[in-house]
Motif scaffolding. Structure first.
Motif, PDB file in Angstrom:
ATOM      1  N   TRP A 144       0.816  -1.147  -0.126  1.00 42.33           N
ATOM      2  CA  TRP A 144      -0.013   0.130  -0.009  1.00 42.33           C
ATOM      3  C   TRP A 144       0.774   1.134  -0.017  1.00 42.33           C
ATOM      4  O   TRP A 144       0.687   2.119  -0.802  1.00 42.33           O
ATOM      5  N   PHE A 146       2.507   1.753  -3.394  1.00 45.64           N
ATOM      6  CA  PHE A 146       1.412   2.341  -4.250  1.00 45.64           C
ATOM      7  C   PHE A 146       1.395   3.865  -4.252  1.00 45.64           C
ATOM      8  O   PHE A 146       1.049   4.578  -5.146  1.00 45.64           O
ATOM      9  N   ARG A 195       2.330   6.564  -7.020  1.00 46.47           N
ATOM     10  CA  ARG A 195       1.048   7.573  -7.360  1.00 46.47           C
ATOM     11  C   ARG A 195       1.644   8.992  -7.303  1.00 46.47           C
ATOM     12  O   ARG A 195       1.510   9.970  -8.058  1.00 46.47           O
ATOM     13  N   GLU A 211      -0.788   3.150 -11.314  1.00 46.14           N
ATOM     14  CA  GLU A 211      -1.071   3.997 -10.301  1.00 46.14           C
ATOM     15  C   GLU A 211      -1.766   4.882 -10.234  1.00 46.14           C
ATOM     16  O   GLU A 211      -2.627   5.362  -9.565  1.00 46.14           O
ATOM     17  N   ALA A 227      -5.358   3.411 -10.776  1.00 45.32           N
ATOM     18  CA  ALA A 227      -5.906   2.907  -9.280  1.00 45.32           C
ATOM     19  C   ALA A 227      -6.363   4.213  -8.669  1.00 45.32           C
ATOM     20  O   ALA A 227      -7.336   4.333  -7.902  1.00 45.32           O
ATOM     21  N   ASP A 228      -5.530   5.374  -8.689  1.00 47.51           N
ATOM     22  CA  ASP A 228      -6.123   6.676  -8.028  1.00 47.51           C
ATOM     23  C   ASP A 228      -7.272   7.138  -8.392  1.00 47.51           C
ATOM     24  O   ASP A 228      -8.257   7.408  -7.716  1.00 47.51           O
ATOM     25  N   ALA A 258      -8.598   0.421  -0.076  1.00 46.72           N
ATOM     26  CA  ALA A 258      -7.128   0.165  -0.089  1.00 46.72           C
ATOM     27  C   ALA A 258      -6.819  -1.304  -0.710  1.00 46.72           C
ATOM     28  O   ALA A 258      -6.049  -1.293  -2.033  1.00 46.72           O
ATOM     29  N   ASN A 284      -8.773  -2.210  -4.595  1.00 43.29           N
ATOM     30  CA  ASN A 284      -8.659  -1.384  -5.769  1.00 43.29           C
ATOM     31  C   ASN A 284      -7.132  -1.540  -5.954  1.00 43.29           C
ATOM     32  O   ASN A 284      -6.808  -1.791  -7.157  1.00 43.29           O
ATOM     33  N   THR A 285      -6.209  -1.479  -5.152  1.00 46.13           N
ATOM     34  CA  THR A 285      -4.829  -1.494  -5.335  1.00 46.13           C
ATOM     35  C   THR A 285      -4.394  -2.862  -5.846  1.00 46.13           C
ATOM     36  O   THR A 285      -3.677  -2.845  -6.866  1.00 46.13           O
ATOM     37  N   TRP A 305      -5.636  -3.695  -9.488  1.00 38.79           N
ATOM     38  CA  TRP A 305      -4.982  -3.211 -10.547  1.00 38.79           C
ATOM     39  C   TRP A 305      -3.717  -3.558 -10.812  1.00 38.79           C
ATOM     40  O   TRP A 305      -3.337  -3.724 -11.892  1.00 38.79           O
ATOM     41  N   ARG A 306      -2.907  -4.065  -9.697  1.00 39.03           N
ATOM     42  CA  ARG A 306      -1.820  -4.688  -9.805  1.00 39.03           C
ATOM     43  C   ARG A 306      -1.813  -6.133 -10.440  1.00 39.03           C
ATOM     44  O   ARG A 306      -1.021  -6.423 -11.504  1.00 39.03           O
TER      45      ARG A 306
END
Length: 399
Positions: A99, A102, A106, A166, A169-170, A181, A184-185, A188-189
């Motif tokens: 986290w 990320f 970002r 990133e 994802a943001d 957190a 979503n994170t 995307w990964r």
């Protein structure tokens, strides 16, 4: 407060949706879950994710309602879908550096990305890519996207538009009502090929056309993925321990957006002398998510007053000083709050715990038994985790 009309932000509405969906959680869901009919037609999916994300209803309640009507074998796909969210949370809980990595990425891309027009066009739905532009606008307008559309969108963002994952994802984190957190994170990964080594997701014209019933059939999509690299993910850490509060002593209840059903978590085991609620002011959220959280907290405050029989004070963004003052007013030395998984609220509560300790007050994060049972099994991929599901549900007497 104006929550999305698609998601009235009350527990009553969440339970009503669950009641209507549960009979369809087996064959109808398994065969139709991948088709995105558009924002006004939910199709086979439940659209319960905003309520589960903030625990207006819990994963346990959803799974129990489904298993009351179907066998685990019949409803396996839906039960697994609910438990993906549990898995992601447990996985990140044991690897919190992913986290923070990320967030650092970002911020780095925000400062260094030079194609501002390209990024603005992607977020504003002005790329000219069929489907993608629609989903960008739908996301901002409604705060929601079908799960398959999220995968297509992320894949096009990364491999066709070649934008940093990133920043994508943001974008989701700022606008999805149900974003957290972990889910979503890590999703995307996964699309980017970072979460599972050697496995990424490539959106294709044929797949999009098939699962949107021909609404979209974009041309010019990337035909192959490219490798993204990063430092190795550190091994899983043990779950952070939680101290047990003293049930014989009165306590102040602190309610945050991470868990909005404290009445079914703490009653009757705790003596609640009063409650304070932290509003949803979060600079990560867009308007739809903010409105949903504000309305959900208002609904939660009403339930806490009625079901737990205590006064509730609500603050736009509660500070340590306000919690200390409320604890003194209630005459208590312990504050109970739902355990916040890795993310912004966990960071806030960690600092608050230090501030309260300096004032002679102990903050006790209370972790739900559901998380205690499932999270320790999120040490590897989802398949080993999935193998544990029947035994854990059996242990919990849900089968």
């Amino acid at each position: 407060m104006k929550p999305s009309p698609r998601f009235p932000a009350t527990r009553e509405d969440a339970l009503d949706r669950l009641d209507h969906f549960a009979p369809h959680a087996a064959h109808a869901y398994a065969t139709g879950r991948n088709t995105d009919f558009g924002p006004d037609q939910p199709g086979a999916v439940s659209r319960l994710s905003p309520y589960v994300r903030y625990r207006l209803i819990t994963e346990e309640e959803v799974v129990a309602a489904v298993l009351d009507r179907h066998s685990l074998a019949a409803a396996e796909k839906y039960v697994q879908e609910v438990l993906w969210r549990t898995y992601w949370k447990g996985w990140l809980e044991m690897r919190p550096s992913v986290w923070t990595r990320f967030l650092a990425g970002r911020d780095r891309w925000r400062d260094s990305w030079t194609d501002h027009a390209g990024l603005a066009d992607a977020e504003g739905g002005r790329t000219g890519i069929d489907g993608f532009d629609h989903w960008a606008r739908e996301l901002v307008d409604t705060g929601y996207l079908h799960n398959h559309a999220r995968m297509w969108f992320a894949s096009i963002w990364i491999f066709t538009l070649r934008l940093p994952w990133e920043l994508g994802a943001d974008f989701f984190l700022r606008h999805l009502i149900d974003a957290d957190a972990a889910s979503n994170t890590l999703s995307w990964r996964w699309v980017a090929g970072l979460q599972t080594a050697g496995k990424s997701y490539l959106a294709t014209r044929e797949n999009i056309a098939r699962f949107t019933n021909g609404r979209f059939a974009p041309e010019g999509l990337a035909t192959q993925v490219f490798d993204l690299s990063e430092e190795p993910v550190p091994p899983a850490l043990p779950l952070p321990p939680v101290e047990r509060f003293d049930p014989a002593q009165p306590a102040l209840l602190l309610v945050t957006h991470e868990d909005m059903t404290p009445e079914n978590q703490l009653a009757p085991s705790a003596r609640i002398a009063g409650a304070v609620m932290s509003g949803g002011n979060n600079n990560l959220w867009g308007a739809k998510a903010q409105d949903f959280v504000d309305s959900a907290l208002s609904d939660t405050a009403s339930r806490v007053r009625f079901q737990m029989g205590c006064d509730v004070a609500t603050y736009p963004h509660i500070t340590s000083e306000q919690v200390i003052a409320s604890a003194h007013f209630a005459g208590v030395r312990q504050v109970l709050t739902a355990y916040a998984p890795v993310g912004p609220m966990a960071d806030d509560l960690a600092q608050m715990g230090k501030d309260l300790k300096a004032a002679g007050i102990t903050l006790y994060p209370v972790r739900r038994q559901w998380d205690e049972d499932f999270w320790p099994h999120a040490t590897k991929g989802f398949f080993p985790f999935k193998e544990q599901i029947p035994a854990i549900l059996q242990k919990r007497r849900m089968l």
